[in-house]
Design a protein around this motif. Structure first.
Motif, short mmCIF file in Angstrom:
data_model
loop_
_atom_site.label_atom_id
_atom_site.label_comp_id
_atom_site.label_asym_id
_atom_site.label_seq_id
_atom_site.Cartn_x
_atom_site.Cartn_y
_atom_site.Cartn_z
N PHE A 1 0.81 -1.22 0.00
CA PHE A 1 0.00 0.00 0.00
C PHE A 1 0.84 1.27 0.00
CE2 PHE A 1 -2.66 -3.33 1.65
CZ PHE A 1 -3.83 -3.14 0.93
N ARG A 2 1.85 1.31 0.90
CA ARG A 2 2.54 2.58 1.14
C ARG A 2 3.96 2.62 0.60
NH1 ARG A 2 -0.78 1.15 4.86
NH2 ARG A 2 -2.53 2.54 5.27
N LYS B 1 -1.63 5.24 -6.10
CA LYS B 1 -2.44 5.27 -7.33
C LYS B 1 -3.90 5.62 -7.05
CE LYS B 1 0.47 1.83 -9.59
NZ LYS B 1 0.84 0.55 -9.01
N TYR B 2 -4.37 5.30 -5.87
CA TYR B 2 -5.78 5.54 -5.51
C TYR B 2 -5.84 6.31 -4.20
CZ TYR B 2 -6.99 1.90 -8.89
OH TYR B 2 -7.13 1.18 -10.03
N ASP B 3 -6.86 7.15 -4.07
CA ASP B 3 -7.14 7.80 -2.80
C ASP B 3 -7.97 6.81 -1.97
OD1 ASP B 3 -8.25 9.30 -0.70
OD2 ASP B 3 -8.14 11.14 -1.90
N TYR B 4 -7.44 6.44 -0.80
CA TYR B 4 -8.13 5.42 0.00
C TYR B 4 -9.56 5.85 0.35
CZ TYR B 4 -7.71 8.02 4.35
OH TYR B 4 -7.86 8.97 5.31
N TRP C 1 -12.97 -1.65 5.77
CA TRP C 1 -12.58 -0.33 5.26
C TRP C 1 -12.19 0.60 6.41
CZ3 TRP C 1 -17.50 -0.48 1.78
CH2 TRP C 1 -17.19 -1.12 0.58
N PHE C 2 -11.50 1.68 6.07
CA PHE C 2 -11.14 2.68 7.08
C PHE C 2 -12.43 3.20 7.72
CE2 PHE C 2 -7.42 2.55 4.40
CZ PHE C 2 -6.41 2.55 5.35
#
Ligand code: OAD
Length: 237
Positions: free
Chosen positions: A24-25, A33-36, A151-152
């Motif tokens: 991810f990081r 590449k993506y906004d979480y 998910w967050f």
């Protein structure tokens, strides 16, 4: 070193990196590449469910062909050959631990090969694409089938069970995780407070490095098998 009665192992994306699964990081990782917020929050799913389905459908397809690497296999060997309880708590949604043969395994962030109904909360094994056109096979509601991935902003799975394991652990090993995401990032402090020895195996020092009694840095496929060999040899000798 005496044999440890209860070993708890926390794994993260770095463990599967050498199987070809993106982290991810790291540089060029998924969150570069993506906004979480768009693809890994309940709010993102409510706003643009099609985008969220596309993101996880792509990841599910990418996971179809990956194979466990030497680090997954070494951890399965540890469970099999070590004279103590070995439990893996993984943040990874891939199925590589179970493919390698680990059986005492907790998927705290869910599973990419899982679907969850937003309406009735039924969970099921799922290998196909998900879409808004699907109806839940349990309650029949259409449009709410989502990936069974935490998910967050959502509570990870099995937290009470994990707390019990951390309370009983005398060795806590963290592998391939950057230590950025709570509650998993707090497990090392919890285990240490309960008297466990704490070890980090990671490519580079993580955010929580100062909390570990020992750290070995390098690629998981090298450092994990070597550490497992050492634990098994020390327990035998
Ligand atoms: P990260 O991408 O944050 O961190 C991966 C870690 O693995 C980094 O510290 C790298 O240095 C290390 N690493 C990379 N390649 C490695 C290799 N070959 N061998 C050993 N280590 C390597 O991934 P996680 O810490 O797992 O959650 O991320 C935690 C959570 O954040 C994920 O479960 C996911 C993500 O957002 C959700 O989506 C809720």
């Amino acid at each position: 070193m005496p044999a440890f009665a209860n070993i708890v192992i926390l794994t993260g994306a770095g463990l599967s990196a050498e199987s070809g699964v993106a982290t991810f990081r790291d540089k060029g990782g998924i969150w570069a590449k993506y906004d979480y917020r768009d693809v890994a929050t309940p709010e993102g799913f409510a706003k643009n469910p099609k985008l969220v389905h596309e993101f996880y459908n792509m990841r599910r397809r990418a996971h179809a062909d990956v194979k466990p690497n030497a680090a997954h296999l070494a951890l399965a060997r540890l469970e099999r050959d070590y004279p103590g309880n070995v439990t893996i708590v993984t943040q990874n949604v891939d199925a590589l631990h179970e493919q390698a043969g680990s059986t005492k395994l907790i998927h705290m962030h869910g599973e990419i090969f899982g679907a969850l109904c937003d309406t009735c909360r039924a969970r099921r094994h799922w290998t196909e694409d998900l879409s808004l056109d699907l109806a839940c096979p349990t309650c029949g509601h259409k449009g709410g089938m989502r990936p069974d991935v935490v998910w967050f902003g959502e509570m990870p799975y099995h937290m009470a069970r994990i707390a019990g394991l951390l309370a009983a652990a005398d060795l806590f090993i963290s592998i391939g995780t950057s230590g950025n995401v709570y509650p998993a990032a707090g497990f090392v402090a919890e285990a240490a407070a309960n008297g466990a020895r704490t070890v980090e195996l990671n490519l580079e020092p993580s955010e929580g490095i100062s909390l570990f009694s020992e750290a070995i840095h390098g690629p998981a496929t090298q450092v994990v098998p070597a550490y497992v060999d050492r634990l098994i040899a020390e327990a035998a000798g």
